[in-house]
Design an enzyme around this catalytic site. Structure first.
Site, PDB file in Angstrom:
ATOM      1  N   ARG A 192       6.714   6.690  -4.409  1.00 40.68           N
ATOM      2  CA  ARG A 192       6.648   6.595  -2.951  1.00 40.68           C
ATOM      3  C   ARG A 192       7.839   7.269  -2.278  1.00 40.68           C
ATOM      4  O   ARG A 192       7.759   7.700  -1.141  1.00 40.68           O
ATOM      5  CB  ARG A 192       6.631   5.123  -2.507  1.00 40.68           C
ATOM      6  CG  ARG A 192       5.392   4.345  -2.920  1.00 40.68           C
ATOM      7  CD  ARG A 192       5.332   3.033  -2.128  1.00 40.68           C
ATOM      8  NE  ARG A 192       4.485   2.032  -2.760  1.00 40.68           N
ATOM      9  CZ  ARG A 192       3.173   1.907  -2.572  1.00 40.68           C
ATOM     10  NH1 ARG A 192       2.544   2.738  -1.765  1.00 40.68           N
ATOM     11  NH2 ARG A 192       2.496   0.961  -3.179  1.00 40.68           N
ATOM     12  N   ASP A 251      -8.928   8.285   2.173  1.00 42.19           N
ATOM     13  CA  ASP A 251      -9.564   8.777   0.940  1.00 42.19           C
ATOM     14  C   ASP A 251     -11.037   8.387   0.984  1.00 42.19           C
ATOM     15  O   ASP A 251     -11.837   9.066   1.641  1.00 42.19           O
ATOM     16  CB  ASP A 251      -8.813   8.201  -0.263  1.00 42.19           C
ATOM     17  CG  ASP A 251      -9.179   8.871  -1.578  1.00 42.19           C
ATOM     18  OD1 ASP A 251     -10.250   9.480  -1.665  1.00 42.19           O
ATOM     19  OD2 ASP A 251      -8.389   8.778  -2.538  1.00 42.19           O
ATOM     20  N   PHE A 285      -4.972  13.993  -7.233  1.00 36.86           N
ATOM     21  CA  PHE A 285      -4.197  12.756  -7.216  1.00 36.86           C
ATOM     22  C   PHE A 285      -2.814  13.027  -6.643  1.00 36.86           C
ATOM     23  O   PHE A 285      -1.960  13.628  -7.278  1.00 36.86           O
ATOM     24  CB  PHE A 285      -4.112  12.106  -8.602  1.00 36.86           C
ATOM     25  CG  PHE A 285      -3.806  10.646  -8.467  1.00 36.86           C
ATOM     26  CD1 PHE A 285      -4.836   9.730  -8.264  1.00 36.86           C
ATOM     27  CD2 PHE A 285      -2.495  10.189  -8.446  1.00 36.86           C
ATOM     28  CE1 PHE A 285      -4.553   8.384  -8.071  1.00 36.86           C
ATOM     29  CE2 PHE A 285      -2.210   8.843  -8.253  1.00 36.86           C
ATOM     30  CZ  PHE A 285      -3.236   7.940  -8.064  1.00 36.86           C
ATOM     31  N   ASP A 303       1.665   6.221  -3.721  1.00 37.31           N
ATOM     32  CA  ASP A 303       2.138   5.826  -5.045  1.00 37.31           C
ATOM     33  C   ASP A 303       1.089   6.058  -6.113  1.00 37.31           C
ATOM     34  O   ASP A 303      -0.103   6.221  -5.831  1.00 37.31           O
ATOM     35  CB  ASP A 303       2.469   4.326  -5.050  1.00 37.31           C
ATOM     36  CG  ASP A 303       1.210   3.459  -4.978  1.00 37.31           C
ATOM     37  OD1 ASP A 303       0.397   3.662  -4.055  1.00 37.31           O
ATOM     38  OD2 ASP A 303       1.021   2.590  -5.860  1.00 37.31           O
ATOM     39  N   GLY A 324       1.736   2.062   1.780  1.00 40.88           N
ATOM     40  CA  GLY A 324       1.729   3.521   1.796  1.00 40.88           C
ATOM     41  C   GLY A 324       2.230   4.147   3.073  1.00 40.88           C
ATOM     42  O   GLY A 324       2.916   5.171   3.057  1.00 40.88           O
ATOM     43  N   GLU A 364      -1.967   5.302   8.966  1.00 42.37           N
ATOM     44  CA  GLU A 364      -2.241   5.312   7.536  1.00 42.37           C
ATOM     45  C   GLU A 364      -1.667   6.571   6.905  1.00 42.37           C
ATOM     46  O   GLU A 364      -1.627   7.634   7.526  1.00 42.37           O
ATOM     47  CB  GLU A 364      -3.747   5.253   7.269  1.00 42.37           C
ATOM     48  CG  GLU A 364      -4.239   3.859   6.898  1.00 42.37           C
ATOM     49  CD  GLU A 364      -3.768   3.421   5.507  1.00 42.37           C
ATOM     50  OE1 GLU A 364      -2.665   3.799   5.074  1.00 42.37           O
ATOM     51  OE2 GLU A 364      -4.534   2.690   4.847  1.00 42.37           O
ATOM     52  N   ASP A 365      -1.253   6.436   5.656  1.00 45.35           N
ATOM     53  CA  ASP A 365      -0.744   7.615   4.947  1.00 45.35           C
ATOM     54  C   ASP A 365      -1.881   8.540   4.527  1.00 45.35           C
ATOM     55  O   ASP A 365      -1.754   9.746   4.601  1.00 45.35           O
ATOM     56  CB  ASP A 365       0.104   7.197   3.729  1.00 45.35           C
ATOM     57  CG  ASP A 365      -0.608   6.205   2.822  1.00 45.35           C
ATOM     58  OD1 ASP A 365      -1.527   5.509   3.285  1.00 45.35           O
ATOM     59  OD2 ASP A 365      -0.242   6.118   1.639  1.00 45.35           O
TER      60      ASP A 365
END
Ligand code: PRP
Ligand code: MN
Ligand code: MG
Length: 182
Positions: free
Chosen positions: A168, A105, A155, A162, A46, A101-102
């Site tokens: 992506r 969560d 989402f 992705d 990611g 990190e992307d």
């Protein structure tokens, strides 16, 4: 405006907004890590896109390494287990480490990575999370040192994120239409 992918409900961050955010993160890291030669760790897959953009906004010497971990697989919810698919090539003892990190969560991936990397005795460990999801309470408490943007609990795909390995390459962050994953 780029033409919207038909599976995207709305754009949360445009290409221009992303560029501005990443430039800001790069400037902060440049200031904080001057003369520290940090090791920037990209968490594949990611974070591949944001890391590529971010390192070019860091105007002090760095080195890079890559780790591949996965907890979501092809689903929409975390499996609860972080799998290491590729470990670092670099020894990090005594190094100043920045994990890129992307998205943060549930926090499972980052809390796992922080614990793992700290056990290798680096000089410091910082986290740069491009996105942080707004959640009422997070399973694993992680406070990133650098945050690009807070985003709603939807989402999201694009710019590295992705769904089942798709999307992506979208140049923006967007909300995936529910019919595409239900
Ligand atoms: C995604 C994302 C983060 C992580 C965040 O990775 O890229 O690494 O989940 O979620 P968490 O805070 O709930 O752990 P994923 O496991 O989907 O692998 P990928 O990067 O290869 O898509
Ligand atoms: Mn990931
Ligand atoms: Mg994923």
């Amino acid at each position: 405006m780029v033409e919207l992918h038909p599976d995207i409900e709305k754009v949360v961050l445009s290409e221009d907004q992303i560029a501005e955010i990443v430039a800001g993160l790069g400037a902060q890291i440049t200031r904080d890590y001057a003369d520290k030669n940090p090791l920037v760790i990209c968490v594949l897959k990611g974070a591949a896109i944001v890391t590529a953009d971010l390192v070019r906004q860091i105007k002090t010497p760095i080195t890079m390494d890559f780790m591949a971990v996965s907890s979501y697989g092809d689903g929409t919810t975390s499996s609860g287990v972080v799998r290491i698919l590729k470990d670092l090539d670099t020894r990090i003892e005594g190094r100043h480490v920045i994990i890129v990190e992307d998205i943060l969560d549930s926090g499972l991936t980052l809390s796992y990575l922080i614990r793992l990397l700290k056990s290798r005795n680096p000089a410091s460990v910082a986290v740069a999370a491009f996105l942080v999801k707004d959640l009422e309470d997070r399973e694993s408490a992680v406070s990133p040192h650098y945050v690009g943007a807070h985003v709603p609990n939807e989402f999201l795909v694009g710019y590295g994120l992705d769904y089942a390995e798709r999307y992506r390459n979208l140049p923006y962050i967007g909300v995936l239409k529910p019919e595409c994953y239900l």
